[in-house]
Scaffold this active site. Structure first.
Site, PDB file in Angstrom:
ATOM      1  N   HIS A  45      -0.556  41.015  -0.868  1.00 20.33           N
ATOM      2  CA  HIS A  45       0.516  41.585  -0.236  1.00 20.33           C
ATOM      3  C   HIS A  45       1.587  41.074  -1.807  1.00 20.33           C
ATOM      4  O   HIS A  45       1.994  42.041  -2.869  1.00 20.33           O
ATOM      5  CB  HIS A  45       0.647  41.316   0.020  1.00 20.33           C
ATOM      6  N   GLU A  46       1.535  39.787  -1.779  1.00 19.79           N
ATOM      7  CA  GLU A  46       2.880  39.886  -2.479  1.00 19.79           C
ATOM      8  C   GLU A  46       2.666  39.908  -4.494  1.00 19.79           C
ATOM      9  O   GLU A  46       3.250  40.369  -4.702  1.00 19.79           O
ATOM     10  CB  GLU A  46       3.463  38.492  -2.442  1.00 19.79           C
ATOM     11  N   HIS A  65       3.590  43.583  -4.982  1.00 22.51           N
ATOM     12  CA  HIS A  65       4.709  43.790  -5.091  1.00 22.51           C
ATOM     13  C   HIS A  65       4.951  44.065  -6.912  1.00 22.51           C
ATOM     14  O   HIS A  65       6.476  44.364  -6.709  1.00 22.51           O
ATOM     15  CB  HIS A  65       5.523  42.292  -4.288  1.00 22.51           C
ATOM     16  N   GLY A 118       6.391  35.021   5.214  1.00 22.69           N
ATOM     17  CA  GLY A 118       5.316  34.290   5.405  1.00 22.69           C
ATOM     18  C   GLY A 118       5.089  34.085   3.811  1.00 22.69           C
ATOM     19  O   GLY A 118       4.775  32.996   3.625  1.00 22.69           O
ATOM     20  N   ALA A 119       5.803  34.729   2.571  1.00 19.55           N
ATOM     21  CA  ALA A 119       5.504  34.507   1.696  1.00 19.55           C
ATOM     22  C   ALA A 119       7.087  35.555   0.894  1.00 19.55           C
ATOM     23  O   ALA A 119       6.786  36.796   1.402  1.00 19.55           O
ATOM     24  CB  ALA A 119       4.179  34.783   0.924  1.00 19.55           C
ATOM     25  N   MET A 120       6.734  35.287  -0.227  1.00 20.97           N
ATOM     26  CA  MET A 120       7.886  36.276  -0.756  1.00 20.97           C
ATOM     27  C   MET A 120       7.711  35.844  -3.091  1.00 20.97           C
ATOM     28  O   MET A 120       7.402  35.290  -3.200  1.00 20.97           O
ATOM     29  CB  MET A 120       9.184  35.435  -0.838  1.00 20.97           C
ATOM     30  N   GLU A 159       8.249  47.711   1.146  1.00 21.16           N
ATOM     31  CA  GLU A 159       6.859  46.757   2.503  1.00 21.16           C
ATOM     32  C   GLU A 159       6.021  48.350   2.859  1.00 21.16           C
ATOM     33  O   GLU A 159       4.678  47.524   2.733  1.00 21.16           O
ATOM     34  CB  GLU A 159       8.494  46.069   3.598  1.00 21.16           C
ATOM     35  N   ASN A 166       8.607  36.882  -5.104  1.00 19.41           N
ATOM     36  CA  ASN A 166       9.738  36.904  -6.998  1.00 19.41           C
ATOM     37  C   ASN A 166       8.770  36.381  -7.500  1.00 19.41           C
ATOM     38  O   ASN A 166       7.925  35.834  -7.964  1.00 19.41           O
ATOM     39  CB  ASN A 166      10.358  34.904  -6.691  1.00 19.41           C
TER      40      ASN A 166
HETATM   41 ZN   LIG Z   1       6.111  42.042   1.672  1.00 18.97          ZN
END
Ligand SMILES: [Zn+2]
Length: 879
Positions: free
Chosen positions: A303-304, A307, A267-269, A326, A271
C-alpha cells in the site's frame, strides 16, 4: 480550523486556490529530544491571475515563534497577524523570501503528530496536518514545493539523520556533533515531509528497476529487531516488481527507506522515499507473528509503496479528495495481495471487513460519502468509508472497464496529472476519456452516502422456458443526506440447476449465449432481466465476486443455499451462502429464546458443515472462512434492536451444536492437517493452518478439545498455532488457561508486539469478569496508555470486539470506556476519537443500554477543553 467545543465545519464547496507558488523550502533543524529549533526559508512567487498585494497565509500550531523576516527585513508586531492556526502577512511583494524560526518540544508531544519521540529516536508524522506543528507553512496538499533539509545533532545520540530524497552532503561539527543535508528532487506537499533522527540499525537490499536503475532498499529498526525484517523486505521487492508488471509504474529515486516505530497512530505513512511504519506492519518472525500479521505486512508495505504514484506523484487537491489517493491505493494493494496469495480468500476477507466495519459507518452518525462535503477534524475522516468503500468503488470502475480499459485510464491519468494536486473528478474524467465512455452517472457514488439495498425477486415460466430477475435498488436516507438517487450498479450473475450445474445464459434482448458469469449493469431504480431457453427454475447466483458494495436481498430457500454452498463456481457466493445460512439460523434462535422456546440446531446448517468438512478439493482457507460463524457485531447489525446476550447465547449454541454433532469430522480433518511438518511461510501452508485452527476452535467446545489445544501449544513452532491453542484454552475456560497465559507472558514480556496479542486475547473474553481483568492489565508494566498499539489491543478490543463485556447491562463497560476516552483526549485526541466511536451505534440498543450510553456520551461532551476530534464524534452521535 476549529474552535474548541463546538467545532466549526469546513466545506468542500469553499475551496479556493492558494495564490502563491512556493518555489523552494529550506529547512534547518537543530535536533534535540527536549527542544528542537526549526528555521525555514521559503520563496513565494505570486501566481499568474492573482491581483497584487495578496497576503501570505501560513499554518502553525503549538509553535514558539522566535523570529520572522520578509525579504531580509525582520518583522515586528503589527507587520503580521497570528490568528489561531494562521499567520498572515498582508500585502506581500509578488516575490517574497520569508524566513521563520521556531522552537518545538518533541518529548512533550504525546499526540504523535508533528515531530515526536519514540524510544531512542525522533520522527515525524505529518498527514494530514502535522507539518504545522513543525514550522509555519501553507500546510495544505495543493501547495507543492521542493524541499532541502539540513539537520544537525549530537552524533552519539543521533547517529542516523534521515529525510526525503537524496543525501547530498554531510559533515562534522565541533563538540561531537554532525550534520546531514537531504534534497528531494520531486515537489511534494507538506504532508509527505518526513524526518527521522536517532540510533537505529538497518538491513539493506537492492532492487533493479525494469529500466535498469539500481535502488537501495533499507529498513531501519531498533537493533534487537534486525532479525525480523526479512518478510517486509521481500514484500517490498514483490510490490516494486508487481507495480511494474501490472501497472507499468517504476520507482523514481535511488533510495527507498522504511523506518519502524512502536509509537504510531496509524498503520504506516507513505512519505516520499522515507516511509514510516507502525512496527506491527514491519516486524515478523514465525515465532512472533501470525499468518494474518504476515499478510498484513505484505499488504501495508505494498500500500505505502503504491502511494508513490497514486498519492505522491499525483496527490489530492484538498482533504475532501482523500479517497482519490486512498480508495485507489487500497484497490491496488488488494489486487497485489490477491495476485500474491489466494485471490478468492483475499476477496472474502476484504468483503467481510467492508460489511462489518463500513456498513455500520454508512448507517450511523458519522455517515459520509467517500468524498465528504464537510468536516470539523480531518483526522476523523480516515474512515472505512473513504478507504474500503472508496476501493470498492474503484473496483466497480475496473469491473465496468475491464483490466485493459482500466489501465488505459490510469495511463491517461498520469499523463495529464503527474506532479499535480487534483480531484476525484479528474480521475474519473481520465477513466472516461481514455475509454470513450460517459461515467457521469457513475460519479454519484462519490457524492452519495449510505449502503444501497438491492431487492431481487424472480419468476420462472416453464411453458416459455423464460426466467426473469427483477432488481430494485434503494438507498435508505442517512443522517446527513435525506434524498438518494439511483446508482450505477454492476451486477454479475450466474444461473445454476438445482443439482448445481452452471447454465449458459442468453438474454431475451440479445443473441449471445454465455457460459459462466454474465455482467449486467443496473442504472435505474428498477430493472428486469429476462433469460431465455432456461430448462428449469434455476438457482440464481447473485452479485458474483461481490460486483457492487450493496446489501443483497433475495429470499433463498435452504435448498438453494445448500446448492450454492456446494456447487457455485464463485468463491464469494459460496461463502456468502454459508454466512446467510448461519445468520438466519442464529437470528432464528434469538427469536425462539426471547419467546421462551427451546433452542434447536438447524438441520440444513449441520448438513452444509458436514459437506464442507468432507470437501477435500476446495481451498482449505476458503473452507475456514466459510465455517467461521458470522461475528457478533455483524449479527447485531442484522437486528432491529440489538439483543446482545441473545446473540451471544445463540451463536454459542450453534458453535457447540455443530462441534458436538460433527466432532468426529472436525477431529479427522484436524488430524490430517496437524501433520507435524515444520513451519512454512507459503500460502498453501497458511491455508492449512487456517482450517486446522478453525477445526480446533470447534473442538474446544467438545471433550476432545483441551488435550488437543495443550498438545498444539506444546509442539507449536509458530505464533499462529500458539495463539490459536491459547485462545482455545481460554474459550473453553480450561483450568490450564491461566498457566498457559503466564508462560506466554514470561516468555514474551519484553516484546511489545507479542504482548499486544496477549492483551487482546484476554480483553476479548466474553463474560462479566473481563472488565476487571482489563483494569488490572492497564497496570501491567507492558501496558502504556500513551502507546496507540497498546490502547487498541486492550481498550479498543474490549470496546469493539467484546459485546457482552462492553455492553454489560449495568453500564460498567460504558463508564470504564468513557473514562478512557476522556483520559486519552488529554494525551492523543486522534486515538481518543477512534475510541469514542465505540458508542456510535448506541441508538440501536434496548432502552436501558441506550440511556446508559447516552449519558456517557453526554459526560464526554461536557468535558471542558475537549478536542475537536472527540467533540465531532460524540456530538454527531448525540445529534
Ligand atoms: Zn494510504
Amino acid at each position: 480550523m476549529k474552535d474548541g467545543l463546538t467545532g466549526k465545519s469546513i466545506f468542500r464547496k469553499d475551496y479556493e486556490p492558494y495564490p502563491w507558488d512556493v518555489k523552494q523550502l529550506h529547512l534547518f533543524f537543530d535536533i534535540g529530544r527536549e527542544t528542537t529549533t526549526v528555521r525555514a526559508e521559503m520563496q513565494f512567487h505570486l501566481k499568474d491571475g492573482f491581483k497584487p498585494s495578496q497576503a501570505i497565509v501560513l499554518n502553525g500550531k503549538d509553535l514558539e515563534l522566535l523570529s520572522v523576516s520578509l525579504n531580509d527585513r525582520p518583522l515586528g508586531e503589527g507587520d503580521f497577524v497570528v490568528n489561531g492556526e494562521a499567520l498572515l502577512i498582508p500585502d506581500a511583494p509578488p516575490i517574497s523570501v520569508l524566513k521563520t524560526e521556531v522552537r518545538i518540544h518533541p518529548a512533550n508531544n504525546s499526540a504523535l503528530e508533528g515531530l515526536y519521540v519514540s524510544g531512542e529516536f525522533l520522527l515525524t508524522q505529518c498527514e494530514a496536518q502535522g507539518f504545522r506543528k513543525i514550522t509555519w507553512f501553507p500546510d495544505r496538499p495543493d501547495v507543492m514545493t521542493a524541499y532541502c533539509v539540513t539537520m544537525q545533532a549530537d552524533r552519539s545520540e543521533f547517529p542516523v539523520l534521515l529525510s526525503n530524497g537524496n543525501r547530498v552532503a554531510a559533515g562534522e561539527l565541533p563538540g561531537g556533533r554532525h550534520w546531514v543535508r537531504w534534497e528531494d528532487p520531486f515537489r511534494k506537499p507538506s504532508y509527505l515531509f518526513a524526518l527521522v533522527a536517532g540510533d537505529l540499525a538497518m538491513v539493506e537490499d537492492h532492487f533493479k528497476t525494469r529500466s535498469g536503475r539500481d535502488v537501495v532498499l533499507r529498513i531501519y529498526v531498533e537493533a534487537e529487531n534486525l532479525d525480523r525484517c526479512d518478510h517486509a523486505m521481500q514484500s517490498l521487492v514483490h510490490a516494486m516488481r508487481w507495480d511494474e508488471d501490472r501497472f507499468n509504474l517504476e520507482y523514481d529515486l535511488d533510495i527507498y527507506h522504511i523506518v519502524a516505530t512502536n509509537d504510531f497512530n496509524m498503520g504506516a505513512m507513505e512519505n516520499k522515499s522515507l516511509n514510516i511504519f507502525n512496527s506491527k506492519y514491519v516486524l515478523a518472525r514465525p515465532d512472533t507473528a501470525t499468518d494474518a500479521d504476515y499478510q498484513g505486512i505484505e499488504g501495508v508495505i505494498g500500500h505505502e509503496y503504491f502511494h508513490n504514484w497514486t498519492g505522491n506523484r499525483v496527490t489530492c487537491r484538498d482533504w475532501f479528495e482523500l479517497t482519490l489517493k486512498e480508495g485507489l491505493t487500497v484497490f491496488r494493494d488488494e489486487e497485489f495481495s490477491a495476485d500474491m496469495q489466494s485471490r478468492a480468500v483475499n476477496r472474502i476477507r476484504v468483503i467481510r471487513d467492508l460489511r462489518s466495519r463500513q456498513f455500520p459507518e454508512d448507517d450511523g452518525p458519522m455517515s459520509h460519502p467517500i468524498r465528504p462535503d464537510h468536516y470539523v477534524e480531518i483526522n476523523n475522516f480516515y474512515t472505512a468509508t473513504v478507504y474500503q468503500k472508496g476501493a470498492a468503488i474503484i473496483r466497480m470502475v475496473h469491473t465496468l472497464l475491464g483490466e485493459s480499459g482500466f489501465q488505459k485510464g490510469m495511463k491517461l491519468y498520469f499523463e495529464r496529472h503527474d506532479g499535480q494536486a487534483v480531484t476525484c473528478d479528474d480521475f474519473m474524467a481520465a477513466m472516461a476519456d481514455a475509454n470513450g465512455v460517459n461515467l457521469d452517472r457513475f460519479g454519484r457514488w462519490y457524492s452519495q452516502s449510505g449502503t444501497p439495498q438491492v431487492h431481487v425477486s424472480d419468476r420462472y415460466d416453464a411453458a416459455t422456458r423464460k426466467y426473469t430477475l427483477t432488481l430494485q435498488q434503494k438507498t435508505p436516507p442517512t443522517h446527513e443526506q435525506a434524498d438518494k438517487q439511483a446508482l450505477v450498479i454492476p451486477f454479475a450473475v450466474g444461473l445454476l440447476t438445482g443439482a448445481g450445474g452452471e447454465l449458459p445464459t442468453q438474454l431475451e434482448t440479445g443473441t449471445d449465449v454465455l457460459e459462466g458469469t454474465r455482467l449486467l449493469v443496473m442504472e435505474d431504480e428498477m430493472q428486469e432481466y429476462t433469460f431465455v431457453n432456461v430448462p428449469e427454475k434455476p438457482v440464481p447466483s447473485l452479485f458474483r465476486d461481490y460486483s457492487a458494495p450493496v446489501r443483497i436481498f433475495y429470499d433463498y430457500s435452504p435448498a438453494q443455499l445448500a446448492t450454492l454452498i456446494t456447487h457455485d463456481s464463485d468463491a464469494f457466493v459460496r461463502w456468502d451462502a454459508a454466512q446467510r445460512m448461519a445468520v438466519s439460523a442464529i437470528l432464528e434462535l434469538c427469536k425462539r429464546s426471547v419467546n421462551g422456546l427451546e433452542m434447536t440446531l438447524d438441520a440444513a446448517l449441520l448438513k452444509a458443515f458436514q459437506g464442507m468438512l468432507a470437501d477435500r478439493a476446495a481451498d482449505p482457507a476458503l473452507l475456514a472462512e466459510a465455517m467461521n460463524l458470522p461475528e457478533e457485531d455483524y449479527l447485531a447489525e442484522q437486528m432491529e434492536v440489538v439483543d446482545v446476550d441473545g446473540i451471544h447465547a445463540a451463536r454459542k449454541f450453534i458453535q457447540r451444536g455443530l462441534a458436538g454433532n460433527l466432532m468426529v469430522h472436525f477431529a479427522q480433518r484436524y488430524a490430517e492437517l496437524n501433520d507435524g511438518q515444520a513451519y512454512q511461510k507459503s500460502s498453501a501452508a497458511m491455508a492449512r493452518r487456517a482450517l486446522k485452527n478453525t477445526c480446533l476452535g470447534y473442538l474446544v467446545e467438545t471433550g476432545l478439545g483441551e488435550s488437543m489445544a495443550v498438545a498444539q501449544l506444546a509442539s507449536s513452532d509458530n505464533m499462529t498455532d500458539t495463539l490459536a491453542a491459547l485462545k482455545g484454552l481460554l474459550q473453553m475456560d480450561s483450568p490450564q488457561a491461566a498457566t498457559a497465559l503466564a508462560e506466554f507472558e514470561s516468555r514474551w514480556k519484553a516484546d511489545a508486539l507479542v504482548m499486544d496479542k496477549w492483551f487482546s486475547i484476554q480483553a476479548v473474553q466474553p463474560g462479566p469478569n473481563t472488565l476487571n481483568r482489563v483494569k488490572e492489565l492497564m497496570q501491567h508494566p507492558a501496558f502504556s496508555i500513551q502507546n496507540p498499539n497498546k490502547v487498541r489491543s486492550l481498550i479498543g478490543v474490549f470496546a469493539m470486539l467484546n459485546p457482552t463485556g462492553f455492553h454489560a447491562a449495568d453500564g460498567s463497560g460504558y463508564a470504564f470506556h468513557a473514562d478512557r476516552v476522556i483520559e486519552l483526549d488529554g494525551l492523543n485526541p486522534q486515538i481518543a476519537a477512534r475510541m469514542a466511536a465505540a458508542f456510535n451505534r448506541w441508538k440501536r440498543y434496548d432502552e436501558g443500554r441506550k440511556s446508559l450510553m447516552k449519558s456517557q456520551l453526554q459526560r464526554i461532551a461536557a468535558v471542558e477543553g475537549l478536542s475537536g476530534d472527540v467533540s465531532e464524534i460524540v456530538n454527531n452521535a448525540l445529534r
